[in-house]
Motif scaffolding. Structure first.
Motif, mmCIF file in Angstrom:
data_model
loop_
_atom_site.group_PDB
_atom_site.id
_atom_site.type_symbol
_atom_site.label_atom_id
_atom_site.label_comp_id
_atom_site.label_asym_id
_atom_site.label_seq_id
_atom_site.Cartn_x
_atom_site.Cartn_y
_atom_site.Cartn_z
ATOM 1 N N ALA A 34 40.838 11.645 4.312
ATOM 2 C CA ALA A 34 39.826 12.065 3.337
ATOM 3 C C ALA A 34 40.096 13.489 2.874
ATOM 4 N N ASP A 35 40.484 14.365 3.800
ATOM 5 C CA ASP A 35 40.742 15.760 3.429
ATOM 6 C C ASP A 35 41.982 15.908 2.556
ATOM 7 N N THR A 36 43.059 15.184 2.911
ATOM 8 C CA THR A 36 44.266 15.295 2.081
ATOM 9 C C THR A 36 44.054 14.648 0.718
ATOM 10 N N ALA A 37 43.250 13.574 0.663
ATOM 11 C CA ALA A 37 42.954 12.955 -0.630
ATOM 12 C C ALA A 37 42.190 13.933 -1.517
ATOM 13 N N ARG A 38 41.227 14.636 -0.945
ATOM 14 C CA ARG A 38 40.486 15.648 -1.713
ATOM 15 C C ARG A 38 41.435 16.745 -2.208
ATOM 16 N N ALA A 39 42.287 17.226 -1.307
ATOM 17 C CA ALA A 39 43.214 18.303 -1.678
ATOM 18 C C ALA A 39 44.190 17.852 -2.760
ATOM 19 N N GLU A 40 44.695 16.631 -2.651
ATOM 20 C CA GLU A 40 45.630 16.131 -3.651
ATOM 21 C C GLU A 40 44.932 15.915 -4.997
ATOM 22 N N TRP A 41 43.696 15.440 -4.975
ATOM 23 C CA TRP A 41 42.970 15.260 -6.238
ATOM 24 C C TRP A 41 42.770 16.609 -6.920
ATOM 25 N N ALA A 78 56.662 10.311 -1.045
ATOM 26 C CA ALA A 78 56.084 11.447 -0.326
ATOM 27 C C ALA A 78 55.075 12.203 -1.179
ATOM 28 N N ASP A 79 54.914 11.825 -2.436
ATOM 29 C CA ASP A 79 53.995 12.513 -3.345
ATOM 30 C C ASP A 79 52.814 11.598 -3.660
ATOM 31 N N THR A 80 51.922 12.072 -4.497
ATOM 32 C CA THR A 80 50.775 11.270 -4.904
ATOM 33 C C THR A 80 50.664 11.253 -6.422
ATOM 34 N N VAL A 81 49.978 10.236 -6.912
ATOM 35 C CA VAL A 81 49.666 10.113 -8.336
ATOM 36 C C VAL A 81 48.154 9.962 -8.429
ATOM 37 N N ALA A 82 47.543 10.628 -9.386
ATOM 38 C CA ALA A 82 46.089 10.561 -9.552
ATOM 39 C C ALA A 82 45.770 10.268 -11.017
ATOM 40 N N ARG A 83 44.813 9.381 -11.223
ATOM 41 C CA ARG A 83 44.374 9.056 -12.580
ATOM 42 C C ARG A 83 42.872 8.826 -12.578
ATOM 43 N N HIS A 84 42.229 9.303 -13.620
ATOM 44 C CA HIS A 84 40.825 8.976 -13.830
ATOM 45 C C HIS A 84 40.748 7.511 -14.252
ATOM 46 N N LEU A 85 39.718 6.838 -13.820
ATOM 47 C CA LEU A 85 39.544 5.427 -14.169
ATOM 48 C C LEU A 85 38.611 5.326 -15.361
#
Length: 128
Positions: A34-41, A78-85
């Motif tokens: 949850a913490d890394t997801a918040r930081a990545e977002w 090793a990276d993340t991708v973020a998109r608004h839905l």
């Protein structure tokens, strides 16, 4: 230097780097908390305020609720991708759900979910 030797050196170098990265664990898919997801977002969208984070059981994707609406964060190596839905379709998939964005620059993503997660995410993704 003959072209054949140069070609062998280049191919051997690329193969060596690939093997080295794999053996050191750099090719593993990122696991989110949850913490890394918040930081990545926040890394992707610094102006967003996060309200809630829902992770998949395998930790490879997260559904985030923000003040501007829901968003999807997923591991891409090793990276993340973020998109608004905002403009998307979700389709049932044997392994979970498939999210198709209406943006040619964003690939579709399959989020692996078990049956309980699938029902919960479907409820979260349905329009109000």
């Amino acid at each position: 230097m003959p072209l054949e030797i140069l070609l062998v050196l280049v191919v051997g170098g690329i193969a060596g780097i690939t093997i080295l990265l794999h053996l050191t664990g750099k090719s593993r898919q990122r696991v989110l908390s949850a913490d890394t997801a918040r930081a990545e977002w926040v890394r992707h969208f610094p102006d967003d305020t996060i309200i809630d984070v829902t992770l998949t059981h395998d930790g490879h994707a997260a559904l985030l609720r923000t003040e501007t609406g829901p968003g999807l964060l997923w591991s891409f190596g090793a990276d993340t991708v973020a998109r608004h839905l905002r403009d998307f379709d979700w389709i049932d998939h044997p392994e979970g759900i498939e999210v198709q964005f209406h943006d040619f620059a964003t690939p579709g993503v399959t989020v692996r979910l078990d049956e309980t997660e699938r029902r919960h995410w479907r409820h979260l993704l349905e329009p109000a």
